[in-house]
Design a protein around this motif. Structure first.
Motif, mmCIF file in Angstrom:
data_model
loop_
_atom_site.group_PDB
_atom_site.id
_atom_site.type_symbol
_atom_site.label_atom_id
_atom_site.label_comp_id
_atom_site.label_asym_id
_atom_site.label_seq_id
_atom_site.Cartn_x
_atom_site.Cartn_y
_atom_site.Cartn_z
ATOM 1 N N THR A 72 -24.790 5.232 86.185
ATOM 2 C CA THR A 72 -24.305 5.599 84.811
ATOM 3 C C THR A 72 -25.330 5.819 83.695
ATOM 4 N N TYR A 73 -25.641 6.978 82.960
ATOM 5 C CA TYR A 73 -26.413 7.322 81.904
ATOM 6 C C TYR A 73 -26.555 6.170 80.943
ATOM 7 N N PRO A 74 -27.752 5.414 80.772
ATOM 8 C CA PRO A 74 -27.814 4.237 80.163
ATOM 9 C C PRO A 74 -27.854 4.334 78.495
ATOM 10 N N ASP A 75 -27.354 5.371 77.952
ATOM 11 C CA ASP A 75 -27.483 5.599 76.495
ATOM 12 C C ASP A 75 -26.054 5.618 75.910
ATOM 13 N N PRO A 76 -25.654 4.565 75.505
ATOM 14 C CA PRO A 76 -23.935 4.492 74.929
ATOM 15 C C PRO A 76 -23.638 5.407 74.010
ATOM 16 N N PHE A 77 -24.955 5.951 73.208
ATOM 17 C CA PHE A 77 -25.098 6.934 71.972
ATOM 18 C C PHE A 77 -24.675 8.604 72.576
ATOM 19 N N SER A 78 -24.881 8.476 73.812
ATOM 20 C CA SER A 78 -24.408 9.935 74.284
ATOM 21 C C SER A 78 -23.235 9.978 74.892
ATOM 22 N N SER A 79 -22.514 11.053 74.920
ATOM 23 C CA SER A 79 -21.400 11.704 75.577
ATOM 24 C C SER A 79 -21.418 11.185 76.982
ATOM 25 N N ALA A 80 -22.752 11.436 77.661
ATOM 26 C CA ALA A 80 -22.842 11.344 79.106
ATOM 27 C C ALA A 80 -22.380 9.802 79.529
ATOM 28 N N TYR A 81 -22.757 8.719 78.811
ATOM 29 C CA TYR A 81 -22.553 7.744 79.076
ATOM 30 C C TYR A 81 -21.071 7.323 79.118
ATOM 31 N N TRP A 82 -20.377 7.940 78.226
ATOM 32 C CA TRP A 82 -18.662 7.794 78.329
ATOM 33 C C TRP A 82 -18.042 8.518 79.379
ATOM 34 N N ASP A 83 -18.712 9.865 79.652
ATOM 35 C CA ASP A 83 -18.282 10.703 80.842
ATOM 36 C C ASP A 83 -18.400 9.795 82.269
ATOM 37 N N ASP A 84 -19.547 9.422 82.336
ATOM 38 C CA ASP A 84 -19.848 8.481 83.506
ATOM 39 C C ASP A 84 -18.837 7.132 83.575
ATOM 40 N N GLY A 85 -18.632 6.657 82.482
ATOM 41 C CA GLY A 85 -17.696 5.420 82.368
ATOM 42 C C GLY A 85 -16.476 5.953 82.833
ATOM 43 N N ALA A 86 -16.070 7.218 82.737
ATOM 44 C CA ALA A 86 -14.634 7.446 83.337
ATOM 45 C C ALA A 86 -14.815 7.840 84.793
ATOM 46 N N GLU A 87 -15.638 8.180 85.119
ATOM 47 C CA GLU A 87 -16.170 8.044 86.485
ATOM 48 C C GLU A 87 -16.117 6.697 87.202
ATOM 49 N N ASP A 88 -16.460 5.921 86.674
ATOM 50 C CA ASP A 88 -16.515 4.388 86.936
ATOM 51 C C ASP A 88 -15.118 3.915 87.054
ATOM 52 N N SER A 89 -14.418 4.442 86.247
ATOM 53 C CA SER A 89 -13.033 3.805 86.035
ATOM 54 C C SER A 89 -12.245 3.753 87.433
ATOM 55 N N PRO A 90 -11.308 2.766 87.794
ATOM 56 C CA PRO A 90 -10.744 2.814 89.126
ATOM 57 C C PRO A 90 -9.180 3.383 88.819
ATOM 58 N N PHE A 91 -8.889 3.632 87.488
ATOM 59 C CA PHE A 91 -7.449 3.908 87.195
ATOM 60 C C PHE A 91 -7.376 5.490 86.895
ATOM 61 N N ILE A 300 -35.611 0.110 81.056
ATOM 62 C CA ILE A 300 -34.091 0.545 80.936
ATOM 63 C C ILE A 300 -33.650 -0.568 79.918
ATOM 64 N N GLY A 301 -32.902 -0.344 78.845
ATOM 65 C CA GLY A 301 -32.473 -1.554 78.139
ATOM 66 C C GLY A 301 -31.228 -1.096 77.661
ATOM 67 N N PHE A 302 -30.372 -1.917 77.112
ATOM 68 C CA PHE A 302 -29.041 -1.702 76.438
ATOM 69 C C PHE A 302 -29.115 -0.871 75.337
ATOM 70 N N GLY A 303 -28.417 0.308 75.224
ATOM 71 C CA GLY A 303 -28.775 1.377 73.971
ATOM 72 C C GLY A 303 -29.922 2.001 74.137
ATOM 73 N N THR A 304 -30.597 2.270 75.371
ATOM 74 C CA THR A 304 -31.802 2.829 75.254
ATOM 75 C C THR A 304 -32.213 3.500 76.523
ATOM 76 N N HIS A 321 -30.492 -2.426 70.192
ATOM 77 C CA HIS A 321 -31.352 -1.702 69.304
ATOM 78 C C HIS A 321 -30.993 -0.258 69.425
ATOM 79 N N PRO A 322 -31.572 0.639 68.479
ATOM 80 C CA PRO A 322 -31.542 2.011 68.446
ATOM 81 C C PRO A 322 -31.977 2.771 69.652
ATOM 82 N N PRO A 323 -31.477 3.718 70.177
ATOM 83 C CA PRO A 323 -31.901 4.572 71.190
ATOM 84 C C PRO A 323 -33.277 5.086 71.480
ATOM 85 N N VAL A 324 -33.985 5.003 72.315
ATOM 86 C CA VAL A 324 -34.992 6.027 72.659
ATOM 87 C C VAL A 324 -35.005 6.945 73.774
ATOM 88 N N VAL A 325 -34.768 8.167 73.712
ATOM 89 C CA VAL A 325 -34.371 8.998 74.703
ATOM 90 C C VAL A 325 -35.364 9.901 75.379
#
Length: 332
Positions: A72-91, A300-304, A321-325
């Motif tokens: 999963t793309y480790p930046d929750p400020f990116s749409s890729a993180y949420w798209d990957d989250g949908a791929e992680d979902s079992p539902f 790799i950090g949370f939000g980073t 903390h704020p993202p560093v991409v």
């Protein structure tokens, strides 16, 4: 038939490097002690947003190649993180596996597989074409961490069914269950992948208990941090949805357990401490430490997004903390 896999320290390092800046993958392969001498063979041109990513590398002898899939793309400020989250979902709807009646994978896993197969490098070479171009005697292993670990056996099965002359192995780290019992049977006795698929997990990593053992993570960290009623309710609801949906998720391959090490809580809030411990237990560097391997060349950090070890952000504790991409190596 059994398969002698590559050293876990090498495979997990390769899986972890997939999180790195794509332009620095070759450099990271050279910098990481377990992968020194490995050559980059194929590198996907990351889409924008970079929902899925993979690369192909060969060992110094040229006799082994590894296809590493990013988690999963480790930046929750990116749409890729949420798209990957949908791929992680079992539902959602289960998607039929074409070669086996009754076998099915989650909709998110099916979507991620299609995305991986559509990746190309800068010259337009697809992932499958890059694998097909490997020498006939080169043994291929597919690996990945987290979402990459979920996808590793799925991609390996697809490749095995596409080319009967090259049957890959697969080793996943911190992966989840991609499909149902009938799908898991495609890796069992009498199949081409029997004995060639391993599922490595940290016993304290809650992610690796999805989606067949969700309730086992209740009161996971003894004596603390405990998740409290919020976590208990979330687990019960998740299990209820899985049961009601009849998903029948089952793990794939041989289970290899790494004994996790619990840390004392770092903050006073029980729920926050629980979340931070979950993140720590799931991180690639935690898996590398359990395997006796050095950490990745980047942090790799949370939000980073990934940053070099020399960057000030790498020294910060695991906390929001704020993202560093994709900070380039050598940048301040």
């Amino acid at each position: 038939m059994t398969f002698a896999s590559l050293d876990d320290r090498v495979l997990m390092t390769l899986a972890g490097i997939a999180y790195g800046d794509p332009g620095s993958i070759a450099t990271f392969l050279a910098e990481a002690e377990p992968t020194a001498g490995w050559d980059l063979v194929w590198l996907a041109a990351p889409p924008d947003p970079p929902v899925n990513f993979a690369y192909l590398a060969r060992d110094p002898s040229g006799g082994a190649a590894v296809l590493a899939i990013r988690g999963t793309y480790p930046d929750p400020f990116s749409s890729a993180y949420w798209d990957d989250g949908a791929e992680d979902s079992p539902f959602g709807d289960m998607m039929a596996w074409p070669s086996a009646p009754g076998a099915a994978i989650s909709a998110g896993t099916a979507r991620a597989l299609a995305t991986l197969l559509a990746l190309t490098d800068a010259s337009g070479t697809t992932l499958e074409a890059a694998v097909a171009a490997l020498p006939a005697g080169c043994a291929l292993t597919v690996t990945g961490h987290s979402l990459g670990g979920t996808l590793a056996p799925v991609l390996a099965l697809h490749l095995a069914e596409s080319d009967r002359h090259r049957v890959p192995a697969a080793t996943s780290y911190a992966g989840m269950t991609p499909g149902n019992q009938a799908f898991a049977a495609l890796f069992g006795p009498g199949t081409s992948l029997d004995g060639r698929v391993r599922r490595v997990f940290n016993t304290l990593d809650t992610v690796s208990y999805g989606w067949d053992r969700v309730l086992e993570t209740h009161s996971f960290y003894e004596p603390a941090p405990r998740g409290g009623p919020v976590v208990a309710a979330m687990l019960l609801v998740t299990q209820a949805r899985l049961t009601a949906g009849g998903y029948d998720f089952a793990p794939v391959g041989e289970a290899v357990a790494l004994d996790g090490v619990l840390r004392p809580p770092s903050v006073s809030c029980e729920l926050v401490a629980y979340v931070l411990e979950n993140l720590h237990q799931h991180m690639p560097d935690t898996y590398l430490a359990l395997l006796g391997a050095p950490p990745l060349p980047f942090s790799i950090g949370f939000g980073t997004q990934v940053v070099p070890r020399s960057h000030p952000a790498a020294a910060r504790p695991l906390s929001p903390h704020p993202p560093v991409v994709y900070v380039a190596p050598g940048a301040g």
